[in-house]
Design a protein around this motif. Sequence first.
Motif, PDB file in Angstrom:
ATOM      1  N   UNK A  73      45.781  44.901  32.897  1.00 13.50           N
ATOM      2  CA  UNK A  73      44.956  45.403  33.992  1.00 13.50           C
ATOM      3  C   UNK A  73      45.418  44.878  35.345  1.00 13.50           C
ATOM      4  N   UNK A  74      46.070  43.737  35.341  1.00 11.07           N
ATOM      5  CA  UNK A  74      46.609  43.167  36.583  1.00 11.07           C
ATOM      6  C   UNK A  74      48.031  43.648  36.872  1.00 11.07           C
ATOM      7  N   UNK A  75      48.521  44.583  36.080  1.00  7.43           N
ATOM      8  CA  UNK A  75      49.857  45.109  36.308  1.00  7.43           C
ATOM      9  C   UNK A  75      50.968  44.188  35.848  1.00  7.43           C
ATOM     10  N   UNK A  76      50.654  43.279  34.926  1.00  5.60           N
ATOM     11  CA  UNK A  76      51.656  42.352  34.402  1.00  5.60           C
ATOM     12  C   UNK A  76      51.919  42.655  32.937  1.00  5.60           C
ATOM     13  N   UNK A  77      53.071  42.203  32.447  1.00  2.22           N
ATOM     14  CA  UNK A  77      53.417  42.338  31.038  1.00  2.22           C
ATOM     15  C   UNK A  77      53.035  41.045  30.332  1.00  2.22           C
ATOM     16  N   UNK A  78      52.167  41.152  29.340  1.00  2.00           N
ATOM     17  CA  UNK A  78      51.678  39.975  28.634  1.00  2.00           C
ATOM     18  C   UNK A  78      52.800  39.353  27.807  1.00  2.00           C
ATOM     19  N   UNK A  79      52.949  38.053  27.921  1.00  2.00           N
ATOM     20  CA  UNK A  79      53.945  37.302  27.161  1.00  2.00           C
ATOM     21  C   UNK A  79      53.223  36.372  26.202  1.00  2.00           C
ATOM     22  N   UNK A  80      53.388  36.612  24.909  1.00  2.00           N
ATOM     23  CA  UNK A  80      52.765  35.779  23.879  1.00  2.00           C
ATOM     24  C   UNK A  80      53.844  34.924  23.231  1.00  2.00           C
ATOM     25  N   UNK A  81      53.556  33.659  23.023  1.00  2.00           N
ATOM     26  CA  UNK A  81      54.556  32.730  22.501  1.00  2.00           C
ATOM     27  C   UNK A  81      54.507  32.681  20.977  1.00  2.00           C
ATOM     28  N   UNK A  82      55.630  32.978  20.386  1.00  2.00           N
ATOM     29  CA  UNK A  82      55.741  32.953  18.940  1.00  2.00           C
ATOM     30  C   UNK A  82      56.354  34.248  18.449  1.00  2.00           C
ATOM     31  N   UNK A  83      56.762  34.270  17.193  1.00  2.00           N
ATOM     32  CA  UNK A  83      56.552  33.221  16.203  1.00  2.00           C
ATOM     33  C   UNK A  83      57.512  32.050  16.357  1.00  2.00           C
ATOM     34  N   UNK A  84      57.100  30.907  15.793  1.00  3.51           N
ATOM     35  CA  UNK A  84      57.959  29.735  15.653  1.00  3.51           C
ATOM     36  C   UNK A  84      58.183  29.487  14.167  1.00  3.51           C
TER      37      UNK A  84
END
Length: 381
Positions: free
Chosen positions: A159-170
């Motif tokens: 919604x803020x015009x950003x690409x969500x970055x999720x950490x993983x998998x490890x």
Amino acid sequence: MADLQVELITTAEAGELDQPSIEPSTEPAQPVITVPEAAPASDPDPLPDPLPDPLRHARALLAAHPVADGYSGLSWALRELPWYDLELGETGVDTDVPRLRAGGVGAQFWSAHVPENLSGDRALGVTLEQLDLIKYIVDQHPEGLRLARTASEAVDARHCGRIATLMGPARAAAIGDSLAALRALRDLGLCSLTLSGTPWAGPDGLSPFGEEVVRELNRLGVLPDLSEASEATAYRVLILSRAPALFVRSGALALRDAPGNLSDGLLTALGEAKALCLVPLAAEQTGSSIREVADHLDHVRRLAGPECVGLSGMYDTPATHPEGLADVSRYPHLIAELIERGWPDEELAMLTWGNVQRALRGADFTARATRERQRRQAAAG
């Protein structure tokens, strides 16, 4: 790191198809239809709208339901570059912000995997370096990227015009035999843990400690990844885990005999457990063309169900990509292929965005429910 930042358009507008301009014809229509003289002339019926172009359709769909990419090796690839700017564009890798936007990508899981020859303290140390590097990269590209660890944070980033970055998998080798190490990794933002390659998740299934790991993953809200796990381990986790399990890099074994691909029996069990199979865009596992990748998506959808299939780009990894899917900008071409095969929009929306959101919400709900149950038990005791 360059200081220059470029503000980019966050979402491409999906316009309607232009209507053709119709000039009055000077030629009689063929065949000629005779109209009685007494009948008043009527306006000709308007021409039907042209059929939607599949690629235009795909771009419009991705504007509303962007891709949640299940596996990116970008953080490890950037370790090899002396300088980069993902917001301006970076030709040394498969991924940058302009191409993510062109590809309709709204979220990515950035792998914190480390080489398989590392174990013990060294594996943990390098995993911590990877998580720290991911945070640094995102901090240096605030106009394009935003860290997320839950479904709601991924939606907020979009919604803020950003690409969500999720950490993983490890890799689970990083935690050794320590649940405390797992909790520390979660505190740093880890969202998914790959169980294979450990003594407690082997060919014979989960050991008692392995079952404790799965329970702790549920309590923490970390998704278990069963990529390349033995079938015994996979079946046990599907039964044991209260949160959805992931197969982050898995195609259909019936279509291609490659490591990590899943048998039809396991795909069926995966669907019954409402787990999620993220089909990789990797030639070794799913073929060398867009059509072959689509064949795997069709097969997983048929056996596991449309709510249990997603996408893993495998970009910036050693994997060879199918022709036509060379970088993250090419997702619309894959979606266009599925449109031509008759996938309905609601199932495409699940494939791209909805199914990963469901898994993240399931992990969050399970974590809150588990902690609440433990709190009540402690109060009663």
